[in-house]
Design an enzyme around this catalytic site. Structure first.
Site, PDB file in Angstrom:
ATOM      1  CE  LYS A  79      -3.917   2.057   2.530  1.00  0.00           C
ATOM      2  NZ  LYS A  79      -4.814   1.915   3.700  1.00  0.00           N
ATOM      3  CB  SER A 154      -7.926   3.850   2.791  1.00  0.00           C
ATOM      4  OG  SER A 154      -7.135   3.214   3.796  1.00  0.00           O
ATOM      5  CB  SER A 178      -8.530   0.994   5.761  1.00  0.00           C
ATOM      6  OG  SER A 178      -9.285   2.171   5.908  1.00  0.00           O
TER       7      SER A 178
END
Length: 485
Positions: A79, A154, A178
């Site tokens: 990420k 996210s 997330s």
């Protein structure tokens, strides 16, 4: 997809027997990315030259015949709020569009020590603020099961890349859900570890008392392997917990006889899609057939979790994002009149709408005259929410409910309504406030879109969470389903 459908252990065995090379794995990863990325857009930055050079070196090491670690040679995605030395880390924000870190996050360093291969950096909501990946300042990621729908957020890029077979596993971060929510939307496994189990050093901070790095994988066994690699104490992180790290894989016995399950009634009430509730109840029947018992339990302060979370998280975001001033790193506004003008222009141009919204909310909550009424009150309610979990775990080994109240919604459907968007995290936020571990595993489908089952455990009892998830997985085939891209 054939290579990437195999379990991590199967790939490991093929590498050690030289039936497969690391270069073949890396080639397959980039080939799959080339095929699917135009429709998915999971990646922001690719590490193609570095990954191929590493693959060549790892294949040379294979020639000595020594046994390799389980993550050796496996393509992974990171990420884009987890810093990677020499590889852009943008947090999907224009503010950091040119940020090239000079060090690795501890979790990345541990993956490098395990000799996995970083394929690239994954798309996300800007600074991890969002639940749909539509807040990325570059482009939205799309759900591999239906590209008209969001992948969640996210960590939407992290989930979509695994679901689309672009990488074997990915790292995401979970502040209020997330990792778990996008895992549910994309039909994969997402684990949020206990707060403090995995080092936050090198994770760009959103809300420091909530953020936690964790793995997204195709199955529970792979999740246990990745957690084994990244968990552990780190003196570079003041919130890192100095606890013994057990063998997580040894818990994957398939045996849940006698397991005591609590089902929070607040997680199956108003706002929960009937199809989601039906899938959760069917999952509980599976556990019953395996010898586990379950009963309804109440977490009475759940109704206050959303308000508590957005006050605390936004307050911490306001404080953490004050460091982005256009002076030391990131993008700097051109031709400011003075220092204050530099701050104003850099932050106005660099931050997107959702980030600005949360900074303003957090700054207001922390301001003189409002601190006691909002921030301090929210901290007290957070304690009550944690006590709900403490009391429940005196009677139950795990708590089980849905990960998200609905399947993935359409792109653009909620982006103009922040309050509705925030309510999608009603089942995950209380867990984050309490700091306990939870995993999402696929447990059904609605209109061709996956549904996630959330299994919540006691602090630092990831073994029981993984055991319960693995047992369910062994007696269902939802995790074997793949999107047709």
């Amino acid at each position: 997809m054939a290579l990437f459908d195999m379990r991590l252990q199967e790939v490991h065995n093929k590498l050690n027997s030289k039936e497969l090379s690391v270069q073949e794995l890396v080639d397959a990863s980039y080939r799959r990315i080339a095929e699917t990325e135009p429709s998915i857009k999971a990646f922001l930055t690719l590490n193609e030259d570095g990954a191929r050079a590493q693959a060549e070196e790892l294949d040379k090491q294979l020639q000595d015949g020594a046994e390799r670690g389980l993550l050796f040679g496996l393509p992974a995605g990171i990420k884009d709020n987890i810093v990677t030395e020499g590889l852009l880390t943008t947090c999907a924000s224009q503010f950091l569009s040119n940020y090239n870190p000079i060090y690795n996050a501890t979790a990345v360093r541990k993956l490098n020590a395990a000799q996995s291969v970083t394929i690239g950096k994954l798309n996300m909501d800007e600074f991890a603020m969002g639940g749909s990946n539509e807040n990325s300042s570059f482009y939205p990621t799309r759900n591999p099961w239906n590209t008209e729908h969001v992948p969640g957020g996210s960590s939407g890029g992290s989930a979509a890349s695994v679901a689309a077979g672009q990488v074997y596993f990915s790292l995401g971060s979970d502040t209020g859900g997330s990792i778990r929510q996008p895992a549910a939307y994309c039909g994969i496994v997402g684990l949020k570890p206990t707060y403090g189990l995995v080092s936050r050093f090198g994770l760009v901070a959103f809300a420091s008392s909530l953020d936690q790095i964790g793995p997204l994988t195709k199955n529970v066994e792979d999740s246990a392997y990745v957690l084994q690699a990244i968990a552990g104490y780190d003196n570079m992180d003041s919130t890192s917990a100095n606890v013994d790290i057990p063998d997580y894989t040894s818990a994957l016995t398939g045996d849940v006889k006698g397991l005591r399950i609590g089902v929070p009634k607040e997680y199956l009430g108003q706002g929960i899609d009937p199809r989601v509730k039906e899938s959760v109840m069917a999952a509980l029947q599976v556990y019953e057939s395996l010898g586990a018992t379950w009963e309804e339990v109440s977490l009475p302060h759940t109704d206050y979790a959303i308000a508590t979370y957005y006050l605390l998280a936004s307050s911490e975001a306001s404080s953490n994002l004050a460091r982005f001033d256009g002076v030391r790193y990131g993008v700097r506004a051109e031709n400011p009149d003075n220092l204050i003008d530099l701050y104003r222009k850099s932050r106005s141009q660099g931050f997107g709408p959702e980030v600005k919204r949360r900074i303003m909310l957090g700054t207001y909550a922390l301001s003189s005259g409002y601190y006691d009424a909002y921030y301090l009150k929210a901290q007290k309610v957070r304690t009550l929410i944690k006590q709900d979990f403490d009391q429940a775990f005196q009677q139950y080994d795990v708590l089980i409910g849905p990960t998200a109240p609905t399947p993935a919604f359409r792109i653009g459907e909620q982006v103009g309504d922040p309050l509705t968007m925030y309510l999608n995290d009603i089942c995950t936020i209380p867990v984050s406030l309490a700091g306990v571990p939870a995993i999402s595993v696929p447990c059904g489908f609605a209109d061709g879109l996956p549904i996630g089952l959330q299994i919540i455990g006691k602090a630092f009892d990831e073994r029981t969470v993984l055991r319960a998830a693995h047992a369910f997985e062994q007696h269902t085939d939802y995790h074997k389903q793949r999107p047709q891209l």
